[in-house]
Design a protein around this motif. Structure first.
Motif, PDB file in Angstrom:
ATOM      1  N   GLU A  21       0.864  -1.175   0.000  1.00 52.45           N
ATOM      2  CA  GLU A  21       0.000   0.000   0.000  1.00 52.45           C
ATOM      3  C   GLU A  21       0.900   1.224   0.000  1.00 52.45           C
ATOM      4  OE1 GLU A  21      -3.950   1.675   2.196  1.00 52.45           O
ATOM      5  OE2 GLU A  21      -2.448   0.808   3.512  1.00 52.45           O
ATOM      6  N   LEU A  22       0.520   2.236  -0.769  1.00 50.80           N
ATOM      7  CA  LEU A  22       1.239   3.513  -0.766  1.00 50.80           C
ATOM      8  C   LEU A  22       0.206   4.612  -0.884  1.00 50.80           C
ATOM      9  CD1 LEU A  22       3.781   5.164  -0.684  1.00 50.80           C
ATOM     10  CD2 LEU A  22       4.129   4.717  -3.112  1.00 50.80           C
ATOM     11  N   SER A  23      -0.054   5.270   0.234  1.00 53.78           N
ATOM     12  CA  SER A  23      -1.007   6.368   0.305  1.00 53.78           C
ATOM     13  C   SER A  23      -0.218   7.672   0.337  1.00 53.78           C
ATOM     14  CB  SER A  23      -1.876   6.227   1.561  1.00 53.78           C
ATOM     15  OG  SER A  23      -2.760   7.318   1.698  1.00 53.78           O
ATOM     16  N   VAL A  24      -0.476   8.546  -0.630  1.00 55.30           N
ATOM     17  CA  VAL A  24       0.304   9.769  -0.807  1.00 55.30           C
ATOM     18  C   VAL A  24      -0.549  10.974  -0.448  1.00 55.30           C
ATOM     19  CG1 VAL A  24       1.664  11.164  -2.404  1.00 55.30           C
ATOM     20  CG2 VAL A  24       1.622   8.664  -2.657  1.00 55.30           C
ATOM     21  N   ASN A 236      -1.915   1.612  -4.514  1.00 53.19           N
ATOM     22  CA  ASN A 236      -0.749   2.453  -4.770  1.00 53.19           C
ATOM     23  C   ASN A 236      -1.201   3.755  -5.420  1.00 53.19           C
ATOM     24  OD1 ASN A 236       1.658   3.655  -5.395  1.00 53.19           O
ATOM     25  ND2 ASN A 236       2.379   2.056  -6.780  1.00 53.19           N
ATOM     26  N   ASP A 237      -1.144   4.853  -4.671  1.00 57.20           N
ATOM     27  CA  ASP A 237      -1.554   6.153  -5.217  1.00 57.20           C
ATOM     28  C   ASP A 237      -0.610   6.652  -6.309  1.00 57.20           C
ATOM     29  OD1 ASP A 237      -3.686   6.174  -3.502  1.00 57.20           O
ATOM     30  OD2 ASP A 237      -2.879   7.691  -2.135  1.00 57.20           O
ATOM     31  N   LEU A 238       0.612   6.101  -6.371  1.00 58.40           N
ATOM     32  CA  LEU A 238       1.538   6.498  -7.427  1.00 58.40           C
ATOM     33  C   LEU A 238       1.314   5.719  -8.726  1.00 58.40           C
ATOM     34  CD1 LEU A 238       5.022   6.909  -5.691  1.00 58.40           C
ATOM     35  CD2 LEU A 238       3.438   8.705  -6.401  1.00 58.40           C
ATOM     36  N   GLN A 239       0.454   4.705  -8.688  1.00 60.07           N
ATOM     37  CA  GLN A 239       0.284   3.862  -9.875  1.00 60.07           C
ATOM     38  C   GLN A 239      -0.205   4.654 -11.088  1.00 60.07           C
ATOM     39  OE1 GLN A 239      -0.910  -0.259  -9.393  1.00 60.07           O
ATOM     40  NE2 GLN A 239      -2.529   0.019 -10.898  1.00 60.07           N
ATOM     41  N   PRO A 240      -1.193   5.549 -10.963  1.00 64.60           N
ATOM     42  CA  PRO A 240      -1.587   6.309 -12.155  1.00 64.60           C
ATOM     43  C   PRO A 240      -0.441   7.121 -12.753  1.00 64.60           C
ATOM     44  CG  PRO A 240      -3.284   6.464 -10.467  1.00 64.60           C
ATOM     45  CD  PRO A 240      -2.101   5.811  -9.820  1.00 64.60           C
ATOM     46  N   ALA A 241       0.432   7.670 -11.907  1.00 64.35           N
ATOM     47  CA  ALA A 241       1.576   8.430 -12.420  1.00 64.35           C
ATOM     48  C   ALA A 241       2.554   7.508 -13.133  1.00 64.35           C
ATOM     49  CB  ALA A 241       2.270   9.160 -11.273  1.00 64.35           C
ATOM     50  N   ALA A 242       2.811   6.326 -12.561  1.00 69.16           N
ATOM     51  CA  ALA A 242       3.709   5.370 -13.212  1.00 69.16           C
ATOM     52  C   ALA A 242       3.134   4.915 -14.547  1.00 69.16           C
ATOM     53  CB  ALA A 242       3.952   4.174 -12.296  1.00 69.16           C
TER      54      ALA A 242
END
Length: 321
Positions: A21-24, A236-242
């Motif tokens: 999990e990565l909550s930004v 993963n909140d960074l997934q859309p950016a990746a």
């Protein structure tokens, strides 16, 4: 210090990590984003050998050696130098330790969201502390680890843990047993973490971000090591950016889920894609399916959680400072 004896050396094994999990949250005054993340150390390892030497150096061998810098900005070399600078005040060493030569056997993919550089830094801290006989605990090394990078403190300990703040304030997650993962690793260019966060900021420009939060569903699932429940809670909140920077990763995610993965996500800043499966047999089936279906990439079968940086070989008497 006594004369350098090249027979004095310590080897440390250290795992890579994935983020379950990565909550930004919003950007902080120091430029970092407020984070809440769940790390899990998994069974792909680098080995870092620390050897007494006449001058500071680092070199890499192994499958990903060509992507590891041998210059002063190498994170493992920076870790060794930092510990040498702090040895007198931390451990009461009689003198500042002398140079070491670091050899990194590089099997953790580079620029892949698996903290390979941070893992090597953690290994260098542990190896140098052993070589120099500093008598310090892992907890004593944590402040130095946090100076080097947000992932380094976690890799001193391994296991499964929650990271908050920049990700470097670590609290273990109680769990029992293991889970199986299949990792798809790009054979092309990696993704730099700053570039992914910059894309995250672009995608959220003008939005007010909520404070990051930890999923109670994921914590509960990890305590039971229930693959289906864990798979449902991956985030993963960074997934859309990746995916914005590497659209091909969506094809990888879709392929793995179509082939029966219990859950999937881009790990950290990517581009590694982690697929959760229910058993070793499922891991073998999925890895074979991904290899046949594509896209092309390195495919690793790993388990987690595993322990953090650990001395696996120590030869010769330790240095007395």
């Amino acid at each position: 210090m006594t004369a350098v004896d090249p027979a004095l050396r310590v080897t440390v094994r250290v795992p890579g990590k994935i983020n379950l999990e990565l909550s930004v949250g919003p950007r902080r005054e120091d430029g970092y984003h407020e984070l809440v993340t769940v790390f899990q150390a998994v069974s792909v390892y680098d080995r870092v050998m620390v050897q007494a030497a006449d001058e500071w150096s680092v070199r890499a061998v192994g499958p990903y050696a060509d992507r590891v810098p041998d210059t002063e900005d190498n994170l493992a070399l920076r870790a060794a130098r930092l510990l040498a600078d702090r040895a007198v005040e931390m451990a009461g060493a009689g003198t500042r330790p002398g140079p070491v030569a670091l050899t990194v056997e590089k099997k953790i993919p580079v620029a892949a969201g698996m903290a390979g550089g941070s893992a090597d830094a953690a290994a260098a801290l542990v190896g140098c502390a052993e070589l120099w006989d500093l008598g310090v605990l892992r907890d004593d090394l944590e402040p130095l680890a946090a100076e080097l990078g947000a992932d380094v403190p976690f890799l001193l300990h391994g296991g499964t843990a929650v990271g908050s703040g920049r990700g470097d304030d670590i609290s273990p997650v109680l769990s029992r047993g293991e889970v199986h993962w299949v990792l798809w690793v790009t054979t092309g260019d990696g993704l730099a973490t700053p570039a992914v966060f910059a894309e995250f900021d672009r995608l959220h420009e003008g939005q007010e971000l909520d404070l990051p939060s930890l999923s109670p569903q994921l914590v509960s699932a990890l305590r039971r090591m229930d693959p289906d429940a864990i798979g449902t809670a991956l985030r993963n909140d960074l997934q859309p950016a990746a995916l914005s920077l590497r659209p091909d990763l969506q094809e990888v995610l879709d392929a793995g889920l179509d082939l029966g993965a219990r859950g999937a996500l881009v790990s950290g800043s990517g581009p590694t894609v982690a697929f959760l499966v229910g058993s070793q047999a499922e891991a073998l089936d999925l890895s074979m399916g991904l290899a046949a279906r594509g896209p092309a990439g390195d495919i690793l079968r790993v388990t987690g959680p595993v322990g953090g940086a650990a001395v696996v070989d120590s030869r010769g008497a330790r240095l007395r400072l």
